[in-house]
Motif scaffolding. Structure first.
Motif, PDB file in Angstrom:
ATOM      1  N   ASP A  41     -16.622 -35.060 -26.431  1.00  0.00           N
ATOM      2  CA  ASP A  41     -16.823 -36.182 -25.768  1.00  0.00           C
ATOM      3  C   ASP A  41     -15.888 -37.512 -25.654  1.00  0.00           C
ATOM      4  O   ASP A  41     -15.777 -38.242 -24.903  1.00  0.00           O
ATOM      5  CB  ASP A  41     -18.417 -36.459 -25.632  1.00  0.00           C
ATOM      6  CG  ASP A  41     -19.278 -35.413 -25.162  1.00  0.00           C
ATOM      7  OD1 ASP A  41     -18.619 -34.281 -24.156  1.00  0.00           O
ATOM      8  OD2 ASP A  41     -20.459 -35.445 -25.300  1.00  0.00           O
ATOM      9  N   ALA A  42     -15.455 -37.648 -26.889  1.00  0.00           N
ATOM     10  CA  ALA A  42     -14.921 -38.852 -27.153  1.00  0.00           C
ATOM     11  C   ALA A  42     -13.364 -38.838 -26.399  1.00  0.00           C
ATOM     12  O   ALA A  42     -12.811 -37.880 -26.304  1.00  0.00           O
ATOM     13  CB  ALA A  42     -14.700 -39.146 -28.591  1.00  0.00           C
ATOM     14  N   PRO A  43     -12.934 -40.048 -26.101  1.00  0.00           N
ATOM     15  CA  PRO A  43     -11.751 -40.171 -25.331  1.00  0.00           C
ATOM     16  C   PRO A  43     -10.594 -40.224 -26.382  1.00  0.00           C
ATOM     17  O   PRO A  43     -10.702 -40.322 -27.662  1.00  0.00           O
ATOM     18  CB  PRO A  43     -11.675 -41.697 -24.771  1.00  0.00           C
ATOM     19  CG  PRO A  43     -12.661 -42.282 -25.681  1.00  0.00           C
ATOM     20  CD  PRO A  43     -13.809 -41.348 -26.069  1.00  0.00           C
ATOM     21  N   SER A  44      -9.495 -39.486 -26.010  1.00  0.00           N
ATOM     22  CA  SER A  44      -8.654 -39.230 -26.951  1.00  0.00           C
ATOM     23  C   SER A  44      -7.566 -40.310 -26.644  1.00  0.00           C
ATOM     24  O   SER A  44      -7.164 -40.579 -25.452  1.00  0.00           O
ATOM     25  CB  SER A  44      -7.683 -37.832 -26.535  1.00  0.00           C
ATOM     26  OG  SER A  44      -6.626 -37.654 -27.249  1.00  0.00           O
ATOM     27  N   PHE A  45      -6.897 -40.846 -27.412  1.00  0.00           N
ATOM     28  CA  PHE A  45      -5.870 -41.941 -27.367  1.00  0.00           C
ATOM     29  C   PHE A  45      -4.438 -41.555 -27.157  1.00  0.00           C
ATOM     30  O   PHE A  45      -3.809 -42.244 -26.774  1.00  0.00           O
ATOM     31  CB  PHE A  45      -5.969 -42.962 -28.710  1.00  0.00           C
ATOM     32  CG  PHE A  45      -7.157 -43.717 -28.789  1.00  0.00           C
ATOM     33  CD1 PHE A  45      -7.581 -44.656 -27.715  1.00  0.00           C
ATOM     34  CD2 PHE A  45      -8.270 -43.498 -29.587  1.00  0.00           C
ATOM     35  CE1 PHE A  45      -8.780 -45.360 -27.949  1.00  0.00           C
ATOM     36  CE2 PHE A  45      -9.163 -44.102 -29.866  1.00  0.00           C
ATOM     37  CZ  PHE A  45      -9.754 -45.315 -28.817  1.00  0.00           C
ATOM     38  N   SER A  46      -4.397 -40.222 -27.404  1.00  0.00           N
ATOM     39  CA  SER A  46      -3.143 -39.628 -26.963  1.00  0.00           C
ATOM     40  C   SER A  46      -2.780 -39.553 -25.577  1.00  0.00           C
ATOM     41  O   SER A  46      -1.782 -39.209 -25.063  1.00  0.00           O
ATOM     42  CB  SER A  46      -3.023 -38.501 -27.950  1.00  0.00           C
ATOM     43  OG  SER A  46      -3.720 -37.463 -27.344  1.00  0.00           O
ATOM     44  N   ASP A  47      -3.927 -39.562 -24.819  1.00  0.00           N
ATOM     45  CA  ASP A  47      -3.859 -39.447 -23.490  1.00  0.00           C
ATOM     46  C   ASP A  47      -3.563 -40.713 -22.764  1.00  0.00           C
ATOM     47  O   ASP A  47      -3.343 -40.786 -21.262  1.00  0.00           O
ATOM     48  CB  ASP A  47      -5.275 -38.661 -22.877  1.00  0.00           C
ATOM     49  CG  ASP A  47      -5.526 -37.333 -23.391  1.00  0.00           C
ATOM     50  OD1 ASP A  47      -4.606 -36.726 -23.700  1.00  0.00           O
ATOM     51  OD2 ASP A  47      -6.647 -36.876 -23.311  1.00  0.00           O
ATOM     52  N   VAL A  48      -3.801 -41.861 -23.409  1.00  0.00           N
ATOM     53  CA  VAL A  48      -3.702 -42.902 -22.629  1.00  0.00           C
ATOM     54  C   VAL A  48      -2.112 -43.424 -22.609  1.00  0.00           C
ATOM     55  O   VAL A  48      -1.238 -43.065 -23.423  1.00  0.00           O
ATOM     56  CB  VAL A  48      -4.243 -44.210 -23.324  1.00  0.00           C
ATOM     57  CG1 VAL A  48      -3.999 -45.400 -22.925  1.00  0.00           C
ATOM     58  CG2 VAL A  48      -5.586 -43.827 -23.658  1.00  0.00           C
ATOM     59  N   ASP A  49      -1.734 -43.884 -21.439  1.00  0.00           N
ATOM     60  CA  ASP A  49      -0.423 -44.335 -21.019  1.00  0.00           C
ATOM     61  C   ASP A  49       0.130 -45.200 -22.094  1.00  0.00           C
ATOM     62  O   ASP A  49      -0.431 -46.089 -22.674  1.00  0.00           O
ATOM     63  CB  ASP A  49      -0.164 -44.921 -19.782  1.00  0.00           C
ATOM     64  CG  ASP A  49      -0.235 -43.859 -18.591  1.00  0.00           C
ATOM     65  OD1 ASP A  49      -0.353 -42.594 -18.819  1.00  0.00           O
ATOM     66  OD2 ASP A  49      -0.377 -44.246 -17.358  1.00  0.00           O
ATOM     67  N   THR A  50       1.447 -45.153 -22.628  1.00  0.00           N
ATOM     68  CA  THR A  50       1.938 -46.258 -23.472  1.00  0.00           C
ATOM     69  C   THR A  50       2.856 -46.868 -22.631  1.00  0.00           C
ATOM     70  O   THR A  50       4.111 -46.667 -22.672  1.00  0.00           O
ATOM     71  CB  THR A  50       2.856 -45.218 -24.821  1.00  0.00           C
ATOM     72  OG1 THR A  50       3.719 -44.419 -24.080  1.00  0.00           O
ATOM     73  CG2 THR A  50       1.738 -44.625 -25.444  1.00  0.00           C
ATOM     74  N   ALA A  95     -18.808 -31.722 -33.468  1.00  0.00           N
ATOM     75  CA  ALA A  95     -17.803 -31.099 -32.598  1.00  0.00           C
ATOM     76  C   ALA A  95     -18.169 -31.460 -31.168  1.00  0.00           C
ATOM     77  O   ALA A  95     -17.289 -31.757 -30.432  1.00  0.00           O
ATOM     78  CB  ALA A  95     -17.916 -29.668 -32.679  1.00  0.00           C
ATOM     79  N   LEU A  96     -19.422 -31.559 -30.802  1.00  0.00           N
ATOM     80  CA  LEU A  96     -19.776 -32.175 -29.439  1.00  0.00           C
ATOM     81  C   LEU A  96     -19.515 -33.565 -29.078  1.00  0.00           C
ATOM     82  O   LEU A  96     -18.574 -33.965 -28.170  1.00  0.00           O
ATOM     83  CB  LEU A  96     -21.333 -31.866 -29.398  1.00  0.00           C
ATOM     84  CG  LEU A  96     -21.753 -32.120 -27.937  1.00  0.00           C
ATOM     85  CD1 LEU A  96     -21.089 -31.193 -26.789  1.00  0.00           C
ATOM     86  CD2 LEU A  96     -23.208 -32.118 -27.972  1.00  0.00           C
ATOM     87  N   ALA A  97     -19.671 -34.348 -30.408  1.00  0.00           N
ATOM     88  CA  ALA A  97     -19.106 -35.918 -30.144  1.00  0.00           C
ATOM     89  C   ALA A  97     -17.722 -36.222 -29.775  1.00  0.00           C
ATOM     90  O   ALA A  97     -17.279 -36.674 -29.344  1.00  0.00           O
ATOM     91  CB  ALA A  97     -19.772 -36.464 -31.078  1.00  0.00           C
ATOM     92  N   ARG A  98     -16.867 -35.194 -30.955  1.00  0.00           N
ATOM     93  CA  ARG A  98     -15.390 -35.142 -30.809  1.00  0.00           C
ATOM     94  C   ARG A  98     -14.809 -34.695 -29.412  1.00  0.00           C
ATOM     95  O   ARG A  98     -13.851 -35.271 -28.856  1.00  0.00           O
ATOM     96  CB  ARG A  98     -14.817 -34.296 -31.761  1.00  0.00           C
ATOM     97  CG  ARG A  98     -14.821 -35.068 -33.243  1.00  0.00           C
ATOM     98  CD  ARG A  98     -14.150 -34.070 -34.271  1.00  0.00           C
ATOM     99  NE  ARG A  98     -14.448 -34.543 -35.585  1.00  0.00           N
ATOM    100  CZ  ARG A  98     -15.145 -33.948 -36.233  1.00  0.00           C
ATOM    101  NH1 ARG A  98     -15.797 -32.853 -36.172  1.00  0.00           N
ATOM    102  NH2 ARG A  98     -15.280 -34.349 -37.527  1.00  0.00           N
TER     103      ARG A  98
END
Length: 166
Positions: free
Chosen positions: A114-123, A109-112
């Motif tokens: 801290d991981a970057p979310s690809f949904s936040d990246v501009d398309t 859960a901690l690793a998740r």
């Protein structure tokens, strides 16, 4: 078995009673470890007594069969503590697995988090606006690199010369 349980000292009886399933469920992993150590020590104590007194009785009786018959009570005590130790070991394994699973879930859960979310990246279209810098290998011009390459070339030349002399 009941006769042997009744013949235990008060301390030994309390130790065996504390290994009943209803009481083991209430304990956490650290308490189970302490109980496991206490029961294992008691079991080892009675195994030693059983073996030593059995060996002494063989000498006195003159035969192993006769010596074993005189050592039945000690063997029964060993069985009682062996059973108690197996109950505690099983419960300890269960508690350890439960704690390991819980720690793993927390770590994931901690690793998740801290991981970057690809949904936040501009398309966007994916094209770069600036041409950027030309990639040039600057390590080729360094003095250390030149020395390394010269050394490598010289070593190869020496190897080849040595082969040619044969």
């Amino acid at each position: 078995m009941t006769k042997t349980l009744n013949s235990l000292s008060e301390e030994e009886y309390v130790l065996v009673r504390s290994t009943k399933k209803g009481r083991l469920v209430e304990l956490d992993e650290d308490e189970l470890l302490r109980l496991h150590t206490r029961v294992r020590r008691a079991r080892n104590k009675f195994v030693k007594i059983y073996r030593r007194s059995g060996a002494a009785k063989v000498e006195a009786k003159g035969a192993r069969g006769a010596g074993k018959a005189a050592n039945v009570r000690n063997a029964a005590k060993v069985e009682i503590f062996e059973g108690a130790l197996s109950r505690v070991s099983r419960q300890l394994a269960t508690a350890s697995k439960r704690n390991a699973r819980k720690l793993k879930d927390e770590r994931l859960a901690l690793a998740r988090a801290d991981a970057p979310s690809f949904s936040d990246v501009d398309t966007t279209t994916g094209k770069v606006d600036s041409p950027g810098r030309a990639r040039v290998d600057t390590t080729r011009r360094s003095p250390g690199r030149k020395k390394f390459e010269a050394s490598s070339i010289a070593a190869g030349t020496r190897r080849q010369a040595k082969k040619d002399q044969r």
